[in-house]
Design an enzyme around this catalytic site. Structure first.
Site: not given
Length: 336
Positions: A303-305
């Site tokens: 996640g997190e980009g």
């Protein structure tokens, strides 16, 4: 001036009314691509990416100068059902890590020259447990959409939205099943790495949530089954379309947020490209529903980009070649 929404329907109507690509710029980019010093199609998908990007940026010879990464964080009431391998306190701790520059997304954003901002949405007040009540009321949904909308820098030229929220693959799975249908178990994966018992609790929570919140339209699915950070991503991706800022989608949760827009408007994600396919079980199926072919497949599930940020390098390569290469005429090379 910044739009301030007073009702979710205003947000929805603004998104649906947004213009599409600039056809002349896309055509000009296609013509330029045909004249570059390479055999036709030799750069493969990079050529398609450059033409797509040019159409949204309104120029046949675009540059990438101001990429933006936005990380949204939220906490989820359904986490109390034991659906994650980590406690909700980790969300707060990771937000501090993002702001201190210590997370993976910070390193990737820096590497590819992207500005990063972090927006924590009421972490001390988790959403409701969607197995017993709607995750958000209408005011909470609208507030989260507005955060995402306002977070987009109009001067940016690529947008990546990331997220942090312990337990958020559970609402994402519930949303995807509600929006796209299919077998519930097929949408439920191990997320942060839950064991078999955790996976069973997760499946049970999603099943209960779907039974409680049946027959909802896309925005109601987001409100009843989603989360604040997921809604903020929906808002940011929608705003990017109005600003003609291309978006690189991240993993399963980001694509769940984008799915709401795809259901509102069949062409609603034309300004988006999938950065990668993650290791989350249902992400390949979700990308298929969205009509997206991922740029990368690296087994990521952070996640997190992070996956989208890596794919930013691919897009930068496509634009560098398209706009920087000489044409056959400029280079004095015979075109054949």
């Amino acid at each position: 001036m910044m739009t301030q929404f007073t009702d979710v329907s205003e947000f929805q109507n603004a998104f649906i009314a947004a213009a599409g690509q600039d056809a002349a710029s896309r055509q000009g980019a296609s013509q330029r691509n045909a004249q570059l010093t390479k055999p036709p199609g030799a750069l493969g998908r990079l050529e398609d990416l450059a033409i797509w990007y040019a159409g949204w940026r309104g120029t046949d010879r675009p540059r990438i100068a101001a990429p933006q990464v936005i990380v949204f964080a939220g906490n989820h009431g359904v986490a109390a059902q034991g659906v994650s391998a980590f406690p909700p306190e980790v969300t707060v701790q990771m937000v501090a890590n993002f702001r201190a520059g210590g997370a993976a997304i910070n390193q990737l954003a820096k590497l590819f020259g992207a500005q990063i901002s972090v927006h924590a949405l009421d972490l001390d007040r988790p959403t409701e447990d969607f197995t017993t009540a709607p995750a958000m009321d209408k005011a909470e949904l609208l507030a989260a959409l507005q955060v995402g909308w306002d977070a987009v820098d109009p001067a940016s030229d690529v947008l990546i939205t990331g997220e942090m929220g312990i337990g958020n693959t559970t609402p994402a799975a519930a949303m995807c099943c509600a929006l796209w249908g299919g077998d519930i178990a097929g949408w439920v994966g191990r997320g942060t790495g839950v064991d078999d018992a955790g996976l069973a609790r997760k499946l049970d929570a999603v099943t209960k949530g779907l039974a409680l919140h049946q027959g909802r339209d896309p925005m109601e699915v987001l409100r009843c089954l989603g989360g604040r950070e997921i809604a903020a991503m929906t808002g940011a991706i929608a705003r990017a379309r109005l600003l003609r800022i291309p978006v690189i989608l991240d993993g399963f949760i980001c694509c769940a947020a984008a799915s709401v827009l795809a259901k509102l408007l069949p062409t609603g994600l034309d300004h988006c490209v999938a950065g990668h396919v993650s290791a989350e079980t249902a992400h390949p199926a979700l990308l298929h529903h969205l009509g997206q072919e991922p740029l990368l497949s690296l087994g990521l599930r952070l996640g997190e980009g992070s996956g989208a940020a890596l794919a930013l390098g691919v897009l930068q390569g496509a634009i560098a070649c398209h706009s920087g290469m000489a044409t056959f005429a400029e280079a004095g090379v015979a075109a054949g």
